[in-house]
Design a protein around this motif. Structure first.
Motif, short mmCIF file in Angstrom:
data_model
loop_
_atom_site.label_atom_id
_atom_site.label_comp_id
_atom_site.label_asym_id
_atom_site.label_seq_id
_atom_site.Cartn_x
_atom_site.Cartn_y
_atom_site.Cartn_z
N ARG A 67 -2.63 -9.67 15.00
CA ARG A 67 -2.11 -8.69 14.02
C ARG A 67 -1.85 -7.36 14.71
NH1 ARG A 67 -6.47 -9.69 9.42
NH2 ARG A 67 -6.01 -11.88 9.07
N LYS A 79 10.35 -7.03 4.82
CA LYS A 79 9.16 -7.01 5.66
C LYS A 79 7.93 -7.38 4.85
CE LYS A 79 10.99 -3.25 8.53
NZ LYS A 79 12.19 -3.82 8.84
N LYS A 80 6.94 -7.96 5.51
CA LYS A 80 5.68 -8.30 4.86
C LYS A 80 4.94 -7.00 4.54
CE LYS A 80 1.67 -11.23 5.45
NZ LYS A 80 0.93 -12.08 6.35
N SER A 102 1.82 -6.15 3.77
CA SER A 102 0.54 -5.85 4.42
C SER A 102 0.75 -5.40 5.87
CB SER A 102 -0.41 -7.05 4.36
OG SER A 102 0.15 -8.15 5.04
N THR A 103 1.67 -6.03 6.57
CA THR A 103 1.97 -5.64 7.95
C THR A 103 2.62 -4.26 7.97
OG1 THR A 103 2.29 -7.95 8.56
CG2 THR A 103 3.18 -6.31 10.07
N TRP A 104 3.53 -4.03 7.04
CA TRP A 104 4.20 -2.73 6.95
C TRP A 104 3.18 -1.63 6.67
CZ3 TRP A 104 8.64 -0.98 8.47
CH2 TRP A 104 9.09 0.25 8.00
#
Length: 193
Positions: free
Chosen positions: A162, A11-12, A14-16
């Motif tokens: 986002r 998983k990315k 920053s998104t996580w």
């Protein structure tokens, strides 16, 4: 890419991170039955609603201006009015644009605190509304801080995208934990996944 789609399941970060913070804020908001949430509620919130809590008040530009830290108190995102909590989350043109994009993808008016009070806390609708509202507040506050420290402002449509990704991820995690039984309800109501 997910393992199911043939990827490694990485998983990315920053998104996580945003999803994790959003989940924690949502737990505080819904007063989840967890020991540390109860501790936060008793020590910091003292029975108040999460949205009403400000540790001595958020350090908005208007507040910092009153301390002599800024030459003006104008909102850093729209530069039209004094940056207060109310302005930042409900009146700022930038924030209102983010809200508009969010309304487009949830296909309903933007959720409000008063609306959440009138919906059963155990319903999927309430959980999804609280998640959208918490994610919105975190996203706007984070963008405001980036504008202040890095002098850059993302376009509202990118912030809404986002947010959509984070909310989708959280709803998927919720429905996966429940064995998919609430998946249709979440997908039907909010139209996200």
């Amino acid at each position: 890419m997910s393992k199911a789609a043939g990827g490694l399941g990485i998983k990315k970060a920053s998104t996580w991170n945003i999803a994790s913070v959003g989940k924690l804020v949502n737990w505080i908001y819904v007063k989840a039955d967890r020991l540390w949430i109860k501790w936060i509620d008793s020590v910091y919130l003292k029975g108040m609603n999460w949205n009403d809590y400000t540790p001595g008040g958020l350090n908005t530009k208007a507040r910092l201006f009153s301390y002599g830290c800024y030459q003006d108190d104008l909102c850093i995102l729209c530069a039209e009015q004094a940056e207060t909590n109310e302005h930042l989350f409900t009146e700022c043109k930038f924030s209102c644009q983010v809200q508009k994009y969010v309304e487009d993808w949830i296909e309903r008016p933007f959720p409000t605190d008063s609306e959440l009070l009138n919906v059963s806390h155990s319903s999927m609708k309430w959980k999804a509304l609280a998640l959208v509202l918490s994610c919105y507040r975190y996203t706007v506050w984070h963008q405001r801080n980036l504008a202040r420290t890095q002098f850059s402002v993302a376009r509202p449509v990118l912030l809404a995208e986002r947010m959509k990704m984070v909310v989708q991820q959280q709803i998927r995690k919720f429905t996966d934990r429940r064995g998919g039984q609430n998946e249709l309800n979440a997908r039907t109501w909010i139209g996200l996944c």
